[in-house]
Design a protein around this motif. Structure first.
Motif, short mmCIF file in Angstrom:
data_model
loop_
_atom_site.label_atom_id
_atom_site.label_comp_id
_atom_site.label_asym_id
_atom_site.label_seq_id
_atom_site.Cartn_x
_atom_site.Cartn_y
_atom_site.Cartn_z
N GLN A 1 0.84 -1.19 0.00
CA GLN A 1 0.00 0.00 0.00
C GLN A 1 0.89 1.25 0.00
O GLN A 1 1.90 1.31 0.70
CB GLN A 1 -0.92 0.01 1.21
N ARG A 2 0.48 2.22 -0.79
CA ARG A 2 1.23 3.47 -0.94
C ARG A 2 0.48 4.57 -0.19
O ARG A 2 -0.72 4.75 -0.38
CB ARG A 2 1.34 3.80 -2.43
N VAL A 3 1.21 5.29 0.68
CA VAL A 3 0.57 6.27 1.55
C VAL A 3 1.30 7.61 1.49
O VAL A 3 2.48 7.69 1.14
CB VAL A 3 0.54 5.79 3.02
N ALA A 4 0.57 8.67 1.83
CA ALA A 4 1.17 10.01 1.88
C ALA A 4 2.01 10.17 3.14
O ALA A 4 2.96 10.96 3.17
CB ALA A 4 0.09 11.08 1.82
N THR B 1 4.21 -1.08 3.45
CA THR B 1 3.69 0.27 3.33
C THR B 1 4.79 1.16 2.77
O THR B 1 5.89 1.23 3.33
CB THR B 1 3.23 0.82 4.68
N VAL B 2 4.51 1.81 1.63
CA VAL B 2 5.50 2.63 0.94
C VAL B 2 5.11 4.10 1.09
O VAL B 2 3.96 4.48 0.82
CB VAL B 2 5.59 2.25 -0.55
N LEU B 3 6.06 4.91 1.51
CA LEU B 3 5.84 6.35 1.64
C LEU B 3 6.02 7.00 0.27
O LEU B 3 7.09 6.96 -0.33
CB LEU B 3 6.84 6.94 2.64
N ALA B 4 4.94 7.58 -0.26
CA ALA B 4 4.93 8.07 -1.64
C ALA B 4 6.01 9.11 -1.91
O ALA B 4 6.62 9.14 -2.98
CB ALA B 4 3.55 8.64 -1.98
N VAL C 1 -4.86 5.37 8.26
CA VAL C 1 -4.74 6.27 7.11
C VAL C 1 -5.24 5.56 5.87
O VAL C 1 -5.24 4.32 5.79
CB VAL C 1 -3.28 6.75 6.89
N GLN C 2 -5.66 6.33 4.89
CA GLN C 2 -6.10 5.78 3.61
C GLN C 2 -4.91 5.68 2.66
O GLN C 2 -4.10 6.60 2.58
CB GLN C 2 -7.18 6.68 3.00
N SER C 3 -4.81 4.57 1.96
CA SER C 3 -3.73 4.41 0.99
C SER C 3 -4.17 4.95 -0.37
O SER C 3 -5.36 4.95 -0.69
CB SER C 3 -3.32 2.95 0.86
#
Length: 300
Positions: free
Chosen positions: A15-18, A97-100, A27-29
């Motif tokens: 999942q990619r997140v802000a 979880t990837v930080l965009a 948080v929403q991805s």
């Protein structure tokens, strides 16, 4: 050029997140993708994308989640030999979880846990080069003993490496790898210098100690965006620069490096620094694109 990869296969939920959530926060991805993962599996997919004939031996089992692993590997040209096909247990699942903004990631995974996996009844297929990642120890040792040429993915220390390293031609370590022989207690050092505290910027003293402890003919140590160190017995050493790119997604970058290094070594037409440079270029492509598989199209 048949290559054999032996080790972990997982289901990765990416999942990619802000921003990363805090404790007890949701948080929403921006996106979610599901793919096969694990060091050996990701390296195998990379090698197949580079044109190698690739077989992966891992433990997937009969759980419905295993079908996700099988389908993804098959779609990317990897032949899977399931060493534990009747197991009802789900395959390991990694939450990535990837930080965009930076491509940095966090990973929560059980890996293989305490799952005991034996060598498949049909034995291990012949290969020009074998990579093991240390997961599923019995498989790792059997593969090491039978390999024509052995590349070891040593991302972090595993006790099985004691039995695997003596068979290795190349051991590729991450900068975070710590051999027990290099621990402060083993060295008798009550006040060790911080890792990387030298004039090279890439942990030169620590790297040399790691290479000596591993004692393989060739040891490669990666440091993310910093130069890759290499050591070849008896006393050759050097650094290979890494391409400078804007990181979008660092998940699986090391696995891509190892898969590409396996291909380069198996080709036999590159010396070690050139093979490292090739693998570094492939890893740079990986981190330049979001998602576990979309980057493969940019290898062509």
């Amino acid at each position: 050029m048949p290559l054999l990869f032996v080790g972990l296969a997982t289901v990765d939920v990416v999942q990619r997140v802000a921003r990363f959530p805090g404790i007890d926060e949701k948080v929403q991805s921006a996106s979610v993708e599901v793919a096969a993962g694990g060091p050996a599996a990701n390296a195998a997919v990379t090698a197949a994308a580079l044109g190698a004939e690739v077989t992966l031996i891992s433990a997937v089992g009969s759980h419905p989640l295993g079908e996700l692993v099988r389908a993804d590997l098959a779609a990317h040209g990897v032949t899977l030999i399931d060493a534990d096909p009747r197991s009802p247990e789900p395959p390991p699942v990694s939450a990535v979880t990837v930080l965009a903004a930076t491509g940095e990631r966090t990973i929560v995974s059980r890996n293989a846990g305490n799952r005991a996996v034996a060598v498949p009844p049909g034995g291990l297929p012949d290969a020009d080069l074998t990579l093991v990642d240390g997961h599923h120890p019995a498989l790792a040792v059997a593969a090491a003993r039978s390999a024509r040429r052995l590349l070891v993915d040593a991302g972090s220390w595993r006790p099985v490496f004691t039995d695997v390293f003596p068979y290795a031609e190349v051991v590729a370590c991450s900068g975070d790898f710590r051999h027990p022989a290099c621990s402060p207690a083993a060295a008798g050092d009550d006040d060790p210098a911080p890792a990387g505290d030298d004039d090279t910027g890439t942990g030169g003293d620590d790297d040399a100690a790691t290479a000596a402890a591993v004692a393989a003919p060739h040891v490669v140590i990666t440091h993310g965006p910093e130069p890759v160190r290499w050591f070849s017995a008896p006393d050759a050493t050097g650094r290979v620069p890494v391409p400078s790119v804007a990181a979008v997604d660092t998940a699986g970058a090391g696995d891509a490096f190892h898969g590409a290094l396996a291909v380069a070594l198996a080709r036999g037409d590159l010396d070690l620094p050139a093979a490292i440079a090739f693998a570094s270029r492939v890893a740079a492509i990986r981190v330049s694109h979001a998602g576990p598989r979309s980057w493969l199209a940019h290898l062509r």
